[in-house]
Scaffold this motif. Structure first.
Motif, PDB file in Angstrom:
ATOM      1  N   SER A   3       0.800  -1.206  -0.119  1.00 19.11           N
ATOM      2  CA  SER A   3      -0.040  -0.056  -0.082  1.00 19.11           C
ATOM      3  C   SER A   3       0.652   1.249   0.097  1.00 19.11           C
ATOM      4  N   PRO A   4       0.183   2.459  -0.300  1.00 22.23           N
ATOM      5  CA  PRO A   4       0.961   3.581  -0.387  1.00 22.23           C
ATOM      6  C   PRO A   4       1.622   3.917   1.050  1.00 22.23           C
ATOM      7  N   SER A   5       0.911   3.656   2.187  1.00 27.05           N
ATOM      8  CA  SER A   5       1.609   3.943   3.541  1.00 27.05           C
ATOM      9  C   SER A   5       2.575   2.926   3.788  1.00 27.05           C
ATOM     10  N   LEU A  19       4.764   1.715   1.531  1.00 33.58           N
ATOM     11  CA  LEU A  19       5.998   2.012   0.985  1.00 33.58           C
ATOM     12  C   LEU A  19       6.278   3.414   1.591  1.00 33.58           C
ATOM     13  N   ARG A  20       5.713   4.399   1.948  1.00 41.07           N
ATOM     14  CA  ARG A  20       6.038   5.402   2.798  1.00 41.07           C
ATOM     15  C   ARG A  20       6.962   5.268   3.915  1.00 41.07           C
ATOM     16  N   ARG A  65      10.261   3.864   2.965  1.00 46.80           N
ATOM     17  CA  ARG A  65      11.139   5.053   2.709  1.00 46.80           C
ATOM     18  C   ARG A  65      11.621   5.479   3.982  1.00 46.80           C
ATOM     19  N   HIS A 123      -4.218   3.815  -8.921  1.00 43.99           N
ATOM     20  CA  HIS A 123      -3.733   5.142  -8.732  1.00 43.99           C
ATOM     21  C   HIS A 123      -3.568   6.210  -9.889  1.00 43.99           C
ATOM     22  N   TYR A 180       4.187   5.704  -9.375  1.00 45.96           N
ATOM     23  CA  TYR A 180       3.767   5.543  -8.267  1.00 45.96           C
ATOM     24  C   TYR A 180       4.796   5.259  -7.216  1.00 45.96           C
ATOM     25  N   ASP A 231       6.201   8.545  -6.283  1.00 49.18           N
ATOM     26  CA  ASP A 231       5.255   9.339  -5.671  1.00 49.18           C
ATOM     27  C   ASP A 231       5.190   8.986  -4.415  1.00 49.18           C
ATOM     28  N   THR A 232       5.390   7.663  -3.985  1.00 48.10           N
ATOM     29  CA  THR A 232       5.567   7.441  -2.309  1.00 48.10           C
ATOM     30  C   THR A 232       7.132   7.659  -1.731  1.00 48.10           C
ATOM     31  N   LEU A 234       9.699   6.105  -2.757  1.00 52.61           N
ATOM     32  CA  LEU A 234      10.451   4.749  -2.691  1.00 52.61           C
ATOM     33  C   LEU A 234      11.946   5.122  -3.579  1.00 52.61           C
TER      34      LEU A 234
END
Ligand code: ZN
Length: 483
Positions: free
Chosen positions: A210-212, A214-215, A218, A246, A253, A256-257, A259
């Motif tokens: 999920s985006p969270s 991946l964030r 990082r 997305h 993507y 954007d996150t 990564l």
């Protein structure tokens, strides 16, 4: 202790690239190279004769999985049509609550088999994306190789309905717990075995994180000072899934996150806006990758088997993207992967000058070292780690040659690796890993793979057997043949 290697051609490193040194001399003191040149006048403790051999830096493999490859070996020439070019979904996806093939594997035998294979094949440094990092750290450490490890994690499973339709089953908490496990692993094991075992973060696939997650990955990578590797651009299903979720390509993507970065490796980026099958206008994926400094882990064979190729190695390099090589499949032969990378690129580009031997050899050494931000790996120069492979060049396979790198890339295989040295220690001699009963290991791997093939009806969505899913190439002979 000082060791001198003499009599062979050496691929030395100077001024930012490899150089050919005919009949050269290389000296290393303990774990570091101290001299590369024509003759060495100082005293040494031992001499290695490399006549008839090519002395190269140990290969840096930035994408592999340490198992017996029972899944990949099962589905060669076969698999579901609606997975398009991808192979792994055939044995990674199962009905909810059913363990697919992956989690049924024995991490000990898989780790021992794959890591021994990689080491005897000349890979002195490996990035191993798996779930059994604890076992693999011990195995790689004891074998004497260099490995970047941690348990991979994801927030989504591939699941199948009763009708066999693929869907994503999300469990955000499991993803975050996986990241925490990876952080604990890195805190415990990074730097062990004289620094040969290092940590890295492996959010598994772009479509299962999920985006969270991946964030958070990082943020953890920045805090721990470790790199990240993720599978992305693996197939059309994944590419369109990310586009649908997305309104971004997988590369967009990842950017954007947050990564992407010089510490990030993207395996394998086959389907990107540079690939004709993406059919996406105004694609900027290569520009985004190049600007971020991220590396692509190129594993050509596993995709060639499914009828697909990167478009292309040369195009990525021209765009300024760093490319390293890996062995995502069986056999784990990075020398053959160089040949696949070179020849597939020539086919894709319709250009026999594309992806020359020097470029793919550079990817397998310096490209991988750059991905790991290691200026002491993938090269033979004073100050570099004494990670060295000696390749047998006097054989019918190599034939007469005038350019040893073209001979290696066009004719060589992992079986030509004669001796491997890691951190100044000889770990492979005469093509065999020292201290390993290879016959016993091969027998154990066969038993393990057969056990896994026996489990196919337990996880296949239609309950097929291995023989039904993937029949033998030739039908069985059922009667005696007499004259
Ligand atoms: Zn992979």
């Amino acid at each position: 202790m000082k060791t001198l290697i003499e009599g062979g051609d050496i691929i030395a490193y100077a001024n930012g690239g490899h150089r050919l040194l005919r009949a050269g001399v290389l000296v290393f003191d303990d774990d570091r190279v101290i001299f590369v040149g024509k003759s060495f006048t100082g005293s040494v403790d031992r001499r290695l004769d490399a006549s008839g051999k090519l002395v190269i830096p140990g290969l840096v493999n930035i994408h592999c999985h340490a198992d017996v490859e029972a899944g990949g070996r099962l589905i060669a020439d076969t698999g579901r049509r609606d997975y398009f070019h991808t192979g792994y979904l055939n044995y990674f996806a199962a009905k909810k609550g059913v363990k697919a093939l992956g989690p049924r594997q024995d991490p000990d035998i898989g780790g021992r088999f794959a890591l021994v294979e990689l080491l005897r094949n000349g890979c002195t440094t490996v990035v191993e994306i798996g779930v059994a990092a604890e076992a693999h750290a011990r195995i790689a450490g004891d074998l004497g190789m260099r490995a970047y490890l941690s348990p991979a994690y994801k927030s989504t499973d591939y699941c199948l309905t009763d009708e066999g339709q693929l869907y994503y089953d999300t469990n955000e908490a499991a993803g975050m717990a996986g990241l925490e496990r990876a952080k604990v692993f890195i805190a415990t094991h990074a730097g062990s075995y004289d620094g040969r075992i290092q940590g890295m973060l492996f959010p598994y696939q772009v479509d299962t994180c999920s985006p969270s997650l991946l964030r958070a990955t990082r943020k953890a990578a920045d805090e721990l000072g470790v790199g990240i590797e993720i599978h992305a651009g693996q197939n059309l299903l994944e590419f369109h899934e990310i586009l649908r979720r997305h309104a971004m390509t997988p590369v967009e993507y990842l950017a954007d996150t947050g990564l992407l970065g010089p510490d990030a490796i993207v395996g394998h980026c086959i389907i990107s806006t540079a690939h004709h099958l993406a059919a996406l206008p105004a694609g900027r994926d290569l520009e985004i990758l190049a600007r971020s400094g991220a590396t692509v882990a190129h594993c050509p064979l596993v995709f060639a088997r499914r009828g697909n190729a990167l478009e292309s190695f040369a195009k990525f390099r021209r765009a300024g993207v760093n490319v390293g090589l890996g062995t995502d499949t069986y056999p784990r032969d990075l020398i053959s992967e160089m040949r696949w990378a070179s020849n597939l690129c020539k086919i894709v580009e319709h250009d026999f000058t594309a992806a020359a031997a020097a470029e793919v050899f550079t990817a397998a050494t310096l490209g991988g070292a750059k991905a790991l931000r290691r200026e002491d790996l993938g090269r033979l120069a004073p100050g570099a780690k004494a990670d060295i492979a000696l390749i047998m060049m006097r054989s019918f396979r190599m034939g007469p040659y005038r350019d040893p790198i073209k001979a290696l890339v066009q004719c060589g295989t992992a079986d030509d690796v004669d001796q491997v040295i890691v951190d100044g220690r000889t770990v492979v001699e005469g093509g065999h890993v020292i201290g390993v009963d290879e016959a016993q290991l091969l027998a154990e791997a066969q038993v393990e793979a057969e056990r896994l093939w026996g489990t196919v009806p337990e996880w296949h969505w239609q309950g097929l057997t291995a023989e039904q899913l993937s029949p033998q190439s030739f039908p069985p002979l059922t009667t005696d043949l007499t004259s």
